[in-house]
Design an enzyme around this catalytic site. Structure first.
Site, PDB file in Angstrom:
ATOM      1  N   GLY A   1     -39.155 -38.535  38.660  1.00 56.12           N
ATOM      2  CA  GLY A   1     -37.899 -39.076  39.180  1.00 56.12           C
ATOM      3  C   GLY A   1     -37.798 -40.595  39.135  1.00 56.12           C
ATOM      4  N   ASP A   2     -36.653 -41.049  39.593  1.00 58.92           N
ATOM      5  CA  ASP A   2     -36.304 -42.472  39.573  1.00 58.92           C
ATOM      6  C   ASP A   2     -37.232 -43.307  40.470  1.00 58.92           C
ATOM      7  OD1 ASP A   2     -34.246 -44.618  39.056  1.00 58.92           O
ATOM      8  OD2 ASP A   2     -34.084 -44.492  41.233  1.00 58.92           O
ATOM      9  N   LEU A   3     -37.450 -42.844  41.680  1.00 61.66           N
ATOM     10  CA  LEU A   3     -38.270 -43.607  42.626  1.00 61.66           C
ATOM     11  C   LEU A   3     -39.698 -43.772  42.104  1.00 61.66           C
ATOM     12  CD1 LEU A   3     -38.228 -44.799  45.629  1.00 61.66           C
ATOM     13  CD2 LEU A   3     -39.511 -42.755  46.178  1.00 61.66           C
TER      14      LEU A   3
ATOM     15  N   ARG B   1     -40.433 -30.810  37.012  1.00 63.39           N
ATOM     16  CA  ARG B   1     -40.118 -29.565  36.305  1.00 63.39           C
ATOM     17  C   ARG B   1     -40.041 -29.756  34.802  1.00 63.39           C
ATOM     18  NH1 ARG B   1     -34.948 -28.054  39.770  1.00 63.39           N
ATOM     19  NH2 ARG B   1     -34.773 -30.266  39.321  1.00 63.39           N
TER      20      ARG B   1
ATOM     21  N   ASP C   1     -42.547 -25.823  39.563  1.00 67.58           N
ATOM     22  CA  ASP C   1     -41.340 -25.790  40.401  1.00 67.58           C
ATOM     23  C   ASP C   1     -41.848 -25.666  41.832  1.00 67.58           C
ATOM     24  OD1 ASP C   1     -39.173 -25.011  41.956  1.00 67.58           O
ATOM     25  OD2 ASP C   1     -38.149 -24.159  40.208  1.00 67.58           O
TER      26      ASP C   1
ATOM     27  N   LYS D   1     -37.310 -41.621  52.826  1.00 73.93           N
ATOM     28  CA  LYS D   1     -36.084 -41.557  53.622  1.00 73.93           C
ATOM     29  C   LYS D   1     -34.981 -40.915  52.774  1.00 73.93           C
ATOM     30  CE  LYS D   1     -33.223 -45.050  52.243  1.00 73.93           C
ATOM     31  NZ  LYS D   1     -32.362 -46.131  52.203  1.00 73.93           N
TER      32      LYS D   1
ATOM     33  N   ASP E   1     -40.070 -46.309  55.555  1.00 76.67           N
ATOM     34  CA  ASP E   1     -38.871 -47.138  55.543  1.00 76.67           C
ATOM     35  C   ASP E   1     -39.341 -48.384  54.809  1.00 76.67           C
ATOM     36  OD1 ASP E   1     -36.979 -49.096  56.005  1.00 76.67           O
ATOM     37  OD2 ASP E   1     -36.347 -48.181  57.878  1.00 76.67           O
ATOM     38  N   HIS E   2     -39.025 -48.453  53.516  1.00 70.64           N
ATOM     39  CA  HIS E   2     -39.714 -49.461  52.698  1.00 70.64           C
ATOM     40  C   HIS E   2     -39.402 -50.893  53.136  1.00 70.64           C
ATOM     41  CE1 HIS E   2     -35.923 -49.329  50.381  1.00 70.64           C
ATOM     42  NE2 HIS E   2     -36.174 -50.605  50.213  1.00 70.64           N
TER      43      HIS E   2
ATOM     44  N   ASP F   1     -27.831 -44.572  54.719  1.00 75.01           N
ATOM     45  CA  ASP F   1     -28.633 -45.251  53.713  1.00 75.01           C
ATOM     46  C   ASP F   1     -29.275 -46.519  54.270  1.00 75.01           C
ATOM     47  OD1 ASP F   1     -29.558 -45.471  51.000  1.00 75.01           O
ATOM     48  OD2 ASP F   1     -28.183 -47.156  50.749  1.00 75.01           O
TER      49      ASP F   1
ATOM     50  N   HIS G   1     -33.120 -49.098  57.914  1.00 75.61           N
ATOM     51  CA  HIS G   1     -33.499 -50.503  57.669  1.00 75.61           C
ATOM     52  C   HIS G   1     -32.929 -51.462  58.712  1.00 75.61           C
ATOM     53  CE1 HIS G   1     -34.740 -48.758  54.010  1.00 75.61           C
ATOM     54  NE2 HIS G   1     -33.647 -48.939  53.314  1.00 75.61           N
TER      55      HIS G   1
HETATM   56  N1  LIG Z   1     -34.499 -43.885  43.795  1.00 75.49           N
HETATM   57  C1  LIG Z   1     -34.557 -44.757  44.769  1.00 75.49           C
HETATM   58  O1  LIG Z   1     -34.366 -45.958  44.575  1.00 75.49           O
HETATM   59  C2  LIG Z   1     -34.865 -44.322  46.176  1.00 75.49           C
HETATM   60  C3  LIG Z   1     -34.938 -45.298  47.183  1.00 75.49           C
HETATM   61  C4  LIG Z   1     -35.275 -44.899  48.482  1.00 75.49           C
HETATM   62  C5  LIG Z   1     -35.506 -43.575  48.755  1.00 75.49           C
HETATM   63  N2  LIG Z   1     -35.405 -42.646  47.758  1.00 75.49           N
HETATM   64  C6  LIG Z   1     -35.676 -41.243  48.100  1.00 75.49           C
HETATM   65  O2  LIG Z   1     -36.701 -40.761  47.249  1.00 75.49           O
HETATM   66  C7  LIG Z   1     -36.511 -39.383  46.965  1.00 75.49           C
HETATM   67  C8  LIG Z   1     -36.471 -39.192  45.459  1.00 75.49           C
HETATM   68  O3  LIG Z   1     -35.387 -39.916  44.925  1.00 75.49           O
HETATM   69  P1  LIG Z   1     -35.198 -40.145  43.351  1.00 75.49           P
HETATM   70  O4  LIG Z   1     -34.098 -41.136  43.221  1.00 75.49           O
HETATM   71  O5  LIG Z   1     -36.497 -40.421  42.691  1.00 75.49           O
HETATM   72  O6  LIG Z   1     -34.654 -38.707  42.884  1.00 75.49           O
HETATM   73  P2  LIG Z   1     -34.567 -38.109  41.397  1.00 75.49           P
HETATM   74  O7  LIG Z   1     -34.598 -39.205  40.385  1.00 75.49           O
HETATM   75  O8  LIG Z   1     -33.418 -37.169  41.404  1.00 75.49           O
HETATM   76  O9  LIG Z   1     -35.930 -37.298  41.245  1.00 75.49           O
HETATM   77  C9  LIG Z   1     -36.112 -36.049  41.856  1.00 75.49           C
HETATM   78  C10 LIG Z   1     -37.461 -35.503  41.450  1.00 75.49           C
HETATM   79  O10 LIG Z   1     -37.644 -34.245  42.071  1.00 75.49           O
HETATM   80  C11 LIG Z   1     -38.079 -33.318  41.088  1.00 75.49           C
HETATM   81  N3  LIG Z   1     -37.635 -31.979  41.449  1.00 75.49           N
HETATM   82  C12 LIG Z   1     -36.428 -31.598  41.936  1.00 75.49           C
HETATM   83  N4  LIG Z   1     -36.411 -30.295  42.194  1.00 75.49           N
HETATM   84  C13 LIG Z   1     -37.654 -29.826  41.839  1.00 75.49           C
HETATM   85  C14 LIG Z   1     -38.276 -28.563  41.881  1.00 75.49           C
HETATM   86  N5  LIG Z   1     -37.644 -27.468  42.331  1.00 75.49           N
HETATM   87  N6  LIG Z   1     -39.553 -28.459  41.470  1.00 75.49           N
HETATM   88  C15 LIG Z   1     -40.224 -29.536  41.013  1.00 75.49           C
HETATM   89  N7  LIG Z   1     -39.700 -30.778  40.950  1.00 75.49           N
HETATM   90  C16 LIG Z   1     -38.424 -30.901  41.363  1.00 75.49           C
HETATM   91  C17 LIG Z   1     -37.449 -33.795  39.816  1.00 75.49           C
HETATM   92  O11 LIG Z   1     -38.171 -33.258  38.738  1.00 75.49           O
HETATM   93  P3  LIG Z   1     -37.460 -32.892  37.330  1.00 75.49           P
HETATM   94  O12 LIG Z   1     -36.410 -33.939  37.105  1.00 75.49           O
HETATM   95  O13 LIG Z   1     -38.588 -32.957  36.366  1.00 75.49           O
HETATM   96  O14 LIG Z   1     -36.854 -31.573  37.499  1.00 75.49           O
HETATM   97  C18 LIG Z   1     -37.628 -35.292  39.953  1.00 75.49           C
HETATM   98  O15 LIG Z   1     -38.932 -35.667  39.605  1.00 75.49           O
HETATM   99  C19 LIG Z   1     -35.233 -38.998  47.699  1.00 75.49           C
HETATM  100  O16 LIG Z   1     -35.572 -38.493  48.971  1.00 75.49           O
HETATM  101  C20 LIG Z   1     -34.508 -40.322  47.860  1.00 75.49           C
HETATM  102  O17 LIG Z   1     -33.637 -40.304  48.969  1.00 75.49           O
HETATM  103  C21 LIG Z   1     -35.090 -42.989  46.481  1.00 75.49           C
END
Ligand SMILES: NC(=O)c1ccc[n+]([C@@H]2O[C@H](COP(=O)([O-])OP(=O)(O)OC[C@H]3O[C@@H](n4cnc5c(N)ncnc54)[C@H](OP(=O)(O)O)[C@@H]3O)[C@@H](O)[C@H]2O)c1
Length: 518
Positions: A40-42, A71, A114, A178, A207-208, A265, A270
């Site tokens: 994922g993005d984070l 996945r 999964d 979070k 809470d980064h 958010d 924060h």
């Molecule tokens: N991105 C940010 O800047 C940020 C900042 C603060 C907090 N957060 C928090 O961090 C968390 C993740 O955010 P994100 O932005 O990284 O989300 P994201 O890019 O949508 O990534 C979600 C991840 O979860 C995996 N996933 C989803 N369903 C799955 C399943 N059933 N089995 C296995 N893997 C599964 C996805 O894998 P596949 O894509 O390979 O399916 C992907 O690696 C969230 O709680 C978000 O609120 C994110």
């Protein structure tokens, strides 16, 4: 002699779960990091660059490996290539070499699974045992849940069912991203699931903001200086403003933001953390519990948001189209993955009163928003005027004294006070003492995730949110959501590139004050 050494080694391992003393100070713990949501993005923007930076600065445990779970169907080689790209793209400036990147990604592994399916956990368990043996990580494991919040419960329950949470052989810790719930009820439900598996001291709610240099510095500024603490109360302070503004809109995260908004958010986590650190009493020690105890008391001292207060003291907004840095940008409702009729707030301001001996009568104004004219997070402490004699006869014309703690992107402290303008006339002008800790070329503070990851591995949860902080913050927010759910907002109510809706200005004007936008 060897016997003697091995005895010491065992004793040391026993005490520190397999740790060794870092040459850079502190105890560094050997461990396996398991990142759920590893594609994922984070993970790519924050976690992998943080691991890399810890490695380059010599803080990463020698015996360390990371398993990413997602996945997507990809080979380990492809995954490592993507992680290396992310490191190159998002790491701090001038850090390490290509060889360093290759070395660290050689300890990265990828498993396709999964996490809603139990069988995958059995396979994962075997795989982790193999890595434990290979990297001698002593059974110490950190499970990082970088996934959407609805999956937290499923993963934790499956880990427990599979026996992966037993602490018999090495520590087991869980990092939860979070948002922790979306209101008090969902947060309690989630907490019940997690605490049925992990003890509170194994849970690291991220809470980064707390990992940011200047947040840690707030306590130092307050409690390591004779200069500030005696003035830090309602006898000398007029009011406090806490601002966190962004120039960006929702970018690619419209889907997430629609379910969160500025309240979930930013404000619930924060912004309230900034408030707690600003308003807390001095803890009896720097022990984790002592600090958290004082922080949560601040939230307890805030009177609940009844409907009258929530209507009068809270403002929400959503940006329409406008101009940022000379470029026209779309309205929130036209952003990708946002409903054209969305009532999600992209701005929130509120006035709070901390009803204790130190703060009674001192308003705290908090605001956060997207598509504002400047990116800044800062705390402004405005002091009361002196008695209206001597120069203060004309105090209306004098600028009040202010202490400004700048959190990001500029990290520093500014003191604004009045001085005599050099010359023969007796003219008073505002002047500044300005300390900037990241202005010098090459001074780049560690990213918050570096500090937080290291703390999890070291077992220090001071910079993470304890359950009662989450609980009280949601109680406060729920009073506001309740009122908001009954009134349809007239959105959009501020243009992108401006400082938010007119009602937010009125919130302060009513009290004879104004926001500091400079
Ligand atoms: N991105 C940010 O800047 C940020 C900042 C603060 C907090 N957060 C928090 O961090 C968390 C993740 O955010 P994100 O932005 O990284 O989300 P994201 O890019 O949508 O990534 C979600 C991840 O979860 C995996 N996933 C989803 N369903 C799955 C399943 N059933 N089995 C296995 N893997 C599964 C996805 O894998 P596949 O894509 O390979 O399916 C992907 O690696 C969230 O709680 C978000 O609120 C994110």
């Amino acid at each position: 002699m060897f016997h003697h050494l091995s005895w010491w080694y065992k004793l040391f391992n026993k005490n520190f779960n397999g740790g060794h003393e870092s040459i850079l100070g502190g105890i560094v713990i050997h461990c396996l990091l398991i990142v759920f949501g590893g594609t994922g993005d984070l993970a790519h923007r924050k976690i992998y660059p943080a691991i890399y930076n810890l490695y380059v600065s010599g803080h990463l445990p020698e015996r360390f490996a990371m398993v990413a779970i997602g996945r997507r169907d990809k080979t380990e080689e492809a995954f490592r290539g993507e992680a290396a790209d992310a490191i190159r793209r998002y790491t701090r400036e001038n850090r390490g070499t290509q060889e360093d990147i290759n070395k660290i990604v050689s300890r990265f592994f990828y498993r396709r699974a999964d996490f809603t399916e139990y069988d995958g956990y059995e396979e994962l368990k075997e795989y982790m045992n193999i890595l434990d043996d290979k990297f001698q990580t002593g059974g110490n494991r950190v499970f990082y849940l970088a996934v959407a919040p609805e999956h937290f419960g499923t993963i934790v329950s499956n880990l427990a069912r599979c026996g992966l949470t037993s602490q018999e052989n090495g520590f087991k810790r869980v990092v939860i991203e979070k948002p922790f719930g979306k209101d008090l009820r969902s947060a309690v439900e989630l907490n019940n699931i997690i605490t049925s598996v992990f003890r509170e001291d194994q849970i690291y709610r991220i809470d980064h903001f707390l990992g940011k240099e200047m947040l840690q510095n707030i306590m130092v500024i307050r409690f390591a200086n004779a200069l500030f603490e005696p003035l830090w109360n309602n006898k000398y302070i007029d009011h406090i403003q806490i601002t966190s503004s962004e120039t960006v809109g929702v970018e690619s995260r419209g889907g997430y933001y629609e379910t969160a908004g500025a309240m979930r958010d930013m404000m619930q986590n924060h912004m309230l953390q900034l408030l707690m650190l600003t308003a807390m009493e001095a803890p009896v020690s720097l022990d984790t519990h002592a600090i958290r105890d004082e922080k949560v008391k601040v939230l307890k001292a805030i009177a609940p948001m009844d409907p009258v207060k929530a209507s009068r003291n809270v403002v929400r907004g959503q940006y329409g189209e406008g101009i940022i840095y000379g470029r026209r940008v779309p309205a929130y409702r036209s952003e990708h993955r946002v409903s054209p009729e969305s009532d999600t707030e992209t701005y929130m301001a509120m006035k709070l009163e901390v009803e204790n001996f130190r703060w009674a009568g001192v308003p705290f104004y908090l605001r956060t928003g997207k598509r504002m004219p400047a990116k800044t997070t800062k705390i402004v402490i405005q002091f009361l005027p002196l008695p209206g004699i001597l120069y203060y006869k004309e105090f209306n014309k004098l600028e009040p004294n202010r202490l400004i703690i700048e959190i990001q992107p500029r990290e520093g402290v500014i003191i604004r006070f009045n001085g005599k303008k050099p010359g023969t006339k007796s003219q008073i002008i505002p002047v500044e003492l300005d300390f900037c800790q990241n202005c010098a070329v090459g001074e780049v503070s560690p990213d918050a995730y570096e500090k937080l990851l290291l703390d999890v591995m070291n077992g220090d949860s001071t910079l993470f949110t304890r359950w009662d902080e989450v609980e009280y913050s949601w109680k406060l927010m729920d009073g506001i959501s309740e009122v908001w759910s009954r009134q349809k907002p007239a959105f959009p109510n501020y243009a992108a590139g401006t400082w938010g809706p007119a009602e937010a200005d009125e919130l302060l004007q009513r009290d004879g004050r104004r926001w500091f936008n400079d």
